[in-house]
Design an enzyme around this catalytic site. Structure first.
Site, short mmCIF file in Angstrom:
data_model
loop_
_atom_site.label_atom_id
_atom_site.label_comp_id
_atom_site.label_asym_id
_atom_site.label_seq_id
_atom_site.Cartn_x
_atom_site.Cartn_y
_atom_site.Cartn_z
CG ASP A 99 0.32 -6.21 -1.22
OD1 ASP A 99 1.24 -5.95 -0.41
OD2 ASP A 99 0.48 -6.21 -2.45
CG HIS B 148 4.56 -5.18 -0.52
ND1 HIS B 148 3.61 -4.51 -1.26
CD2 HIS B 148 5.29 -4.20 0.07
CE1 HIS B 148 3.77 -3.20 -1.13
NE2 HIS B 148 4.77 -2.99 -0.33
CD GLU C 102 3.38 -6.25 -4.57
OE1 GLU C 102 2.94 -6.51 -3.44
OE2 GLU C 102 3.19 -5.15 -5.13
C1 F6R Z 1 10.08 0.27 0.43
C2 F6R Z 1 9.56 -1.07 0.58
C3 F6R Z 1 8.11 -1.33 0.76
C4 F6R Z 1 7.45 -0.39 1.78
C5 F6R Z 1 5.96 -0.69 1.89
C6 F6R Z 1 5.28 0.25 2.86
O1 F6R Z 1 11.49 0.23 0.26
O2 F6R Z 1 10.31 -1.98 0.52
O3 F6R Z 1 7.93 -2.65 1.18
O4 F6R Z 1 8.08 -0.55 3.02
O5 F6R Z 1 5.38 -0.57 0.63
O6 F6R Z 1 5.35 1.54 2.35
P1 F6R Z 1 4.91 2.78 3.26
O7 F6R Z 1 5.87 2.83 4.39
O8 F6R Z 1 5.06 3.97 2.35
O9 F6R Z 1 3.52 2.53 3.70
#
Ligand code: F6R
Length: 259
Positions: free
Chosen positions: A136, A138, A143
């Protein structure tokens, strides 16, 4: 923003590790910002391998996690501070008291968020921030719909993020906390350099919005367009919606090591 479209995660991990190694070589007391989640894991494996080979020391480094779930018990394996110890810091030479994350168990979460920003500032600011991106858009746990200038703060996870992260909680979305404490977009943007890792087709739309469409609270990572040293490392699948993919390839082939 510079975009590198690379053949796969091994190459992405190598390029990101080179960036960290160069910060460590040029700074006496490097300050690293660390993401958790699955995207940076191959990078952390690469850093551990370089450390074991004697090529990299993090003994003088400090690290600051991006975010933390609110309310997970101290012994819960999915706490992000536990994650980073397990997947990186316990396996290299950084002393544990130089490893920090936001305190998701604080009785006063707002005070803990303010204290976290102050700790980053006291450390001299973050030299290099590693980021992943949510489907999304973030970064950290910022968010869609939030302030583009926020400081470390308490936030609420979207249904989409909780569902994406349920894979770490035995597939049970109800077990994923609803609240988090995260570096704000303003905090992240103060890091001297940013390196974002995105792999897989599920990230393609977010990568396109982040790099090529307008800066907007709807796609929080798009704030990175205002950073003057941001590197986005993507595989072919995550790059599949980039309109200017050929141009990024051309630029990266010409001068991969400079901004
Ligand atoms: C984690 C964080 C999140 C992740 C994101 C992607 O510390 O800040 O922004 O980087 O949710 O997560 P993955 O890498 O598991 O797809």
């Amino acid at each position: 923003m510079k975009v590198a479209i690379l053949p796969g995660i091994t190459e992405i991990a190598r390029v990101a590790a080179d960036r960290i190694q160069s910060v460590c070589a040029s700074t006496s007391y490097p300050v690293l910002g660390l993401a958790t989640g699955s995207s940076p894991l191959p990078l952390y494996d690469e850093l551990i391998a370089r450390h074991r080979a004697g090529a990299l020391s993090l003994a003088n480094a400090r690290s600051f996690n991006l975010d933390e779930y609110v309310g997970l018990p101290a012994d819960h394996p999915e706490r992000y501070i536990t994650f980073i110890r397990q997947h990186l810091t316990d396996q290299v030479d950084i002393p544990d008291d130089q490893v920090q994350g936001p305190d998701g168990l604080a009785s006063d979460l707002d005070a803990a968020a303010n204290a976290y920003d102050a700790a980053i500032e006291q450390a001299g600011g973050i030299d290099l921030q590693i980021l992943g991106i949510g489907a999304d858009g973030h970064i950290g746990f910022n968010e869609p719909g939030g302030s583009l200038a926020s400081r470390t703060h308490v936030g609420f996870l979207t249904e989409r993020t909780r569902s994406d992260n349920a894979r770490f909680f035995n597939g049970d979305i109800e077990a994923v906390p609803t609240r988090c404490i995260t570096q704000g977009l303003g905090t992240i943007m103060e890091a001297r350099s940013l390196v974002l890792i995105a792999t897989g087709a599920s990230k393609a739309a977010a990568v396109h919005q982040m790099v090529e469409v307008g800066v907007s609270a709807l796609w929080p990572a798009s704030i990175m367009q205002f950073h003057n040293d941001a590197l986005v490392l993507v595989d072919e699948d995550a790059a599949s919606e980039l309109v200017l993919a050929d141009y990024y390839r051309e630029l990266w082939a010409r001068e991969p090591a400079t901004d």
